[in-house]
Motif scaffolding. Structure first.
Motif, PDB file in Angstrom:
ATOM      1  N   GLY A 290     -13.822 -17.349 -39.598  1.00 54.50           N
ATOM      2  CA  GLY A 290     -14.796 -16.409 -40.139  1.00 54.50           C
ATOM      3  C   GLY A 290     -16.126 -16.503 -39.402  1.00 54.50           C
ATOM      4  N   GLY A 291     -17.008 -15.554 -39.712  1.00 53.97           N
ATOM      5  CA  GLY A 291     -18.319 -15.570 -39.084  1.00 53.97           C
ATOM      6  C   GLY A 291     -19.015 -14.242 -39.231  1.00 53.97           C
ATOM      7  N   LEU A 292     -20.048 -14.068 -38.425  1.00 54.18           N
ATOM      8  CA  LEU A 292     -20.841 -12.841 -38.423  1.00 54.18           C
ATOM      9  C   LEU A 292     -20.459 -12.002 -37.219  1.00 54.18           C
ATOM     10  CD1 LEU A 292     -23.250 -11.133 -39.477  1.00 54.18           C
ATOM     11  CD2 LEU A 292     -24.731 -12.573 -38.030  1.00 54.18           C
ATOM     12  N   VAL A 293     -20.184 -10.728 -37.455  1.00 55.19           N
ATOM     13  CA  VAL A 293     -19.777  -9.830 -36.378  1.00 55.19           C
ATOM     14  C   VAL A 293     -20.401  -8.462 -36.628  1.00 55.19           C
ATOM     15  CG1 VAL A 293     -17.650  -9.148 -37.559  1.00 55.19           C
ATOM     16  CG2 VAL A 293     -17.788  -8.978 -35.065  1.00 55.19           C
ATOM     17  N   GLN A 294     -20.649  -7.729 -35.573  1.00 48.16           N
ATOM     18  CA  GLN A 294     -21.197  -6.383 -35.712  1.00 48.16           C
ATOM     19  C   GLN A 294     -20.093  -5.396 -36.069  1.00 48.16           C
ATOM     20  OE1 GLN A 294     -23.324  -5.467 -32.069  1.00 48.16           O
ATOM     21  NE2 GLN A 294     -25.239  -6.207 -32.949  1.00 48.16           N
ATOM     22  N   ALA A 295     -20.496  -4.343 -36.731  1.00 51.61           N
ATOM     23  CA  ALA A 295     -19.538  -3.292 -37.064  1.00 51.61           C
ATOM     24  C   ALA A 295     -18.855  -2.788 -35.792  1.00 51.61           C
ATOM     25  CB  ALA A 295     -20.236  -2.147 -37.780  1.00 51.61           C
ATOM     26  N   GLY A 296     -17.549  -2.577 -35.894  1.00 55.68           N
ATOM     27  CA  GLY A 296     -16.766  -2.164 -34.741  1.00 55.68           C
ATOM     28  C   GLY A 296     -16.149  -3.324 -33.977  1.00 55.68           C
ATOM     29  N   GLY A 297     -16.582  -4.518 -34.297  1.00 55.58           N
ATOM     30  CA  GLY A 297     -16.086  -5.699 -33.600  1.00 55.58           C
ATOM     31  C   GLY A 297     -14.794  -6.232 -34.189  1.00 55.58           C
ATOM     32  N   SER A 298     -14.376  -7.395 -33.680  1.00 53.42           N
ATOM     33  CA  SER A 298     -13.104  -7.998 -34.082  1.00 53.42           C
ATOM     34  C   SER A 298     -13.289  -9.470 -34.411  1.00 53.42           C
ATOM     35  CB  SER A 298     -12.066  -7.875 -32.968  1.00 53.42           C
ATOM     36  OG  SER A 298     -11.786  -6.524 -32.674  1.00 53.42           O
TER      37      SER A 298
ATOM     38  N   GLY B 242     -11.098 -20.552 -48.468  1.00 53.10           N
ATOM     39  CA  GLY B 242     -11.726 -19.298 -48.066  1.00 53.10           C
ATOM     40  C   GLY B 242     -12.660 -19.457 -46.886  1.00 53.10           C
ATOM     41  N   THR B 243     -12.854 -18.359 -46.170  1.00 49.88           N
ATOM     42  CA  THR B 243     -13.787 -18.320 -45.053  1.00 49.88           C
ATOM     43  C   THR B 243     -14.587 -17.018 -45.132  1.00 49.88           C
ATOM     44  OG1 THR B 243     -13.987 -18.531 -42.640  1.00 49.88           O
ATOM     45  CG2 THR B 243     -12.101 -17.291 -43.439  1.00 49.88           C
ATOM     46  N   GLN B 244     -15.874 -17.116 -44.873  1.00 54.30           N
ATOM     47  CA  GLN B 244     -16.760 -15.960 -45.015  1.00 54.30           C
ATOM     48  C   GLN B 244     -16.708 -15.082 -43.778  1.00 54.30           C
ATOM     49  OE1 GLN B 244     -18.995 -15.015 -47.671  1.00 54.30           O
ATOM     50  NE2 GLN B 244     -19.151 -13.148 -46.431  1.00 54.30           N
ATOM     51  N   VAL B 245     -16.542 -13.799 -44.004  1.00 52.80           N
ATOM     52  CA  VAL B 245     -16.649 -12.801 -42.940  1.00 52.80           C
ATOM     53  C   VAL B 245     -17.787 -11.863 -43.316  1.00 52.80           C
ATOM     54  CG1 VAL B 245     -15.537 -10.839 -41.812  1.00 52.80           C
ATOM     55  CG2 VAL B 245     -14.225 -12.924 -42.284  1.00 52.80           C
ATOM     56  N   THR B 246     -18.743 -11.732 -42.405  1.00 50.68           N
ATOM     57  CA  THR B 246     -19.873 -10.848 -42.632  1.00 50.68           C
ATOM     58  C   THR B 246     -19.954  -9.858 -41.488  1.00 50.68           C
ATOM     59  OG1 THR B 246     -21.086 -12.602 -43.786  1.00 50.68           O
ATOM     60  CG2 THR B 246     -22.348 -10.696 -43.026  1.00 50.68           C
ATOM     61  N   VAL B 247     -19.930  -8.572 -41.830  1.00 50.89           N
ATOM     62  CA  VAL B 247     -19.988  -7.518 -40.837  1.00 50.89           C
ATOM     63  C   VAL B 247     -21.326  -6.811 -40.971  1.00 50.89           C
ATOM     64  CG1 VAL B 247     -18.880  -5.466 -39.895  1.00 50.89           C
ATOM     65  CG2 VAL B 247     -17.501  -7.223 -41.030  1.00 50.89           C
TER      66      VAL B 247
END
Length: 122
Positions: A8-16, A115-120
């Protein structure tokens, strides 16, 4: 059965992102595996599931065409490849396992990871 998610992590919209769920205590050949997610203030939502044989895959409507579940029995690990991420995909993603059923219902699964956090970000 112990399940440990990562990726998990921080990613920009449209990313993977690719999430991993490493299982121990039992082989994936004996387990049906699922991914669920829960955003703040919302109910837990089914994402995807794969049967013990790998022959059946279920995918939630909100992620169809964007997310793919797979597994590597040699590594005893299940993956969730997430493409074209949207801000509404932001959630804690958890993997789950059950030896009896392949299901879209969280209450059917006996074992859960932390669980792992995903932030878009949009």
């Amino acid at each position: 059965v112990q399940l440990v998610e990562s990726g998990g992590g921080l990613v920009q919209a449209g990313g993977s992102l690719r999430l991993s769920c490493a299982a121990s205590g039992r082989t994936l050949n004996d387990l049906n595996m699922g991914w669920f997610r829960q955003a703040p203030g919302k109910e837990r939502e089914f994402v995807a599931a794969i049967s013990w044989s790998g022959g059946r895959i279920l995918t939630g409507d909100s992620v169809k065409g964007r997310f793919t579940i797979s597994k590597d029995n040699r590594k005893n690990t299940v993956y969730l490849q997430m493409n074209s991420l949207k801000s509404e995909d932001t959630a804690v993603y958890s993997c789950a396992a059950d030896p009896r059923v392949l299901s879209t219902k969280s209450y059917d699964y006996d074992y859960w990871g932390q669980g792992t956090q995903v932030t878009v970000s949009s």
